[in-house]
Design a protein around this motif. Structure first.
Motif, PDB file in Angstrom:
ATOM      1  N   UNK A 155      31.245   3.150  -1.971  1.00  0.00           N
ATOM      2  CA  UNK A 155      30.207   2.594  -1.784  1.00  0.00           C
ATOM      3  C   UNK A 155      29.834   3.826  -1.936  1.00  0.00           C
ATOM      4  N   UNK A 156      29.654   4.814  -2.096  1.00  0.00           N
ATOM      5  CA  UNK A 156      28.778   6.311  -2.596  1.00  0.00           C
ATOM      6  C   UNK A 156      29.289   6.959  -3.733  1.00  0.00           C
ATOM      7  N   UNK A 157      30.494   6.175  -4.176  1.00  0.00           N
ATOM      8  CA  UNK A 157      31.104   7.039  -4.895  1.00  0.00           C
ATOM      9  C   UNK A 157      30.817   7.368  -5.926  1.00  0.00           C
ATOM     10  N   UNK A 158      30.331   6.552  -6.788  1.00  0.00           N
ATOM     11  CA  UNK A 158      29.174   7.235  -8.203  1.00  0.00           C
ATOM     12  C   UNK A 158      28.189   8.111  -8.107  1.00  0.00           C
ATOM     13  N   UNK A 159      27.839   8.408  -7.196  1.00  0.00           N
ATOM     14  CA  UNK A 159      26.418   9.598  -6.460  1.00  0.00           C
ATOM     15  C   UNK A 159      27.366  10.048  -6.039  1.00  0.00           C
ATOM     16  N   UNK A 160      28.155  10.663  -5.364  1.00  0.00           N
ATOM     17  CA  UNK A 160      29.315  11.454  -5.727  1.00  0.00           C
ATOM     18  C   UNK A 160      29.442  12.777  -6.353  1.00  0.00           C
ATOM     19  N   UNK A 161      28.716  14.450  -6.279  1.00  0.00           N
ATOM     20  CA  UNK A 161      28.793  14.585  -7.207  1.00  0.00           C
ATOM     21  C   UNK A 161      27.698  14.579  -8.514  1.00  0.00           C
ATOM     22  N   UNK A 162      26.886  13.935  -8.630  1.00  0.00           N
ATOM     23  CA  UNK A 162      26.422  13.820  -9.555  1.00  0.00           C
ATOM     24  C   UNK A 162      24.920  14.657  -9.701  1.00  0.00           C
TER      25      UNK A 162
END
Length: 106
Positions: free
Chosen positions: A99-106
């Motif tokens: 669920x949070x993959x798109x925010x990780x490492x941004x």
């Protein structure tokens, strides 16, 4: 519409992913060690404890045959244990990361 690019290195470095991987690895190693020990008890028993394995239980059925058949029961038991643990713990941890993959490492 474009597909979002995932930062796989950041996901791998995420503490939640590390915790999931550590818990899952520890649990699977335990299941594997148990299953290997149980598996090798059959040839060890057949080779060194023949008197026990020859004991008749019912007709031509003896302890050795029952132990060999129990290998299937144990394999299913291990599968059930893993699936229950995965459903109860691992899947929810993985879903949180997804669920949070798109925010990780941004």
């Amino acid at each position: 519409m474009t597909t979002p690019v995932m930062n796989w290195r950041a996901i791998d470095a995420d503490p939640r992913f590390q915790a999931l991987h550590r818990k899952k690895t520890f649990f699977l190693w335990g299941l594997m060690v148990f299953s290997i020990i149980y598996y090798f008890l059959l040839p060890i028993g057949a080779a060194y404890f023949t008197d026990i394995f020859k004991i008749k239980v019912w007709g031509p059925v003896n302890i050795g045959i029952l132990f060999a058949l129990s290998e299937f029961v144990v394999a299913w038991f291990i599968a059930v244990i893993y699936s229950r643990r995965a459903n109860a713990e691992f899947d929810s941890m993985a879903q949180e990361i997804i669920n949070d993959a798109h925010n990780i490492g941004s």
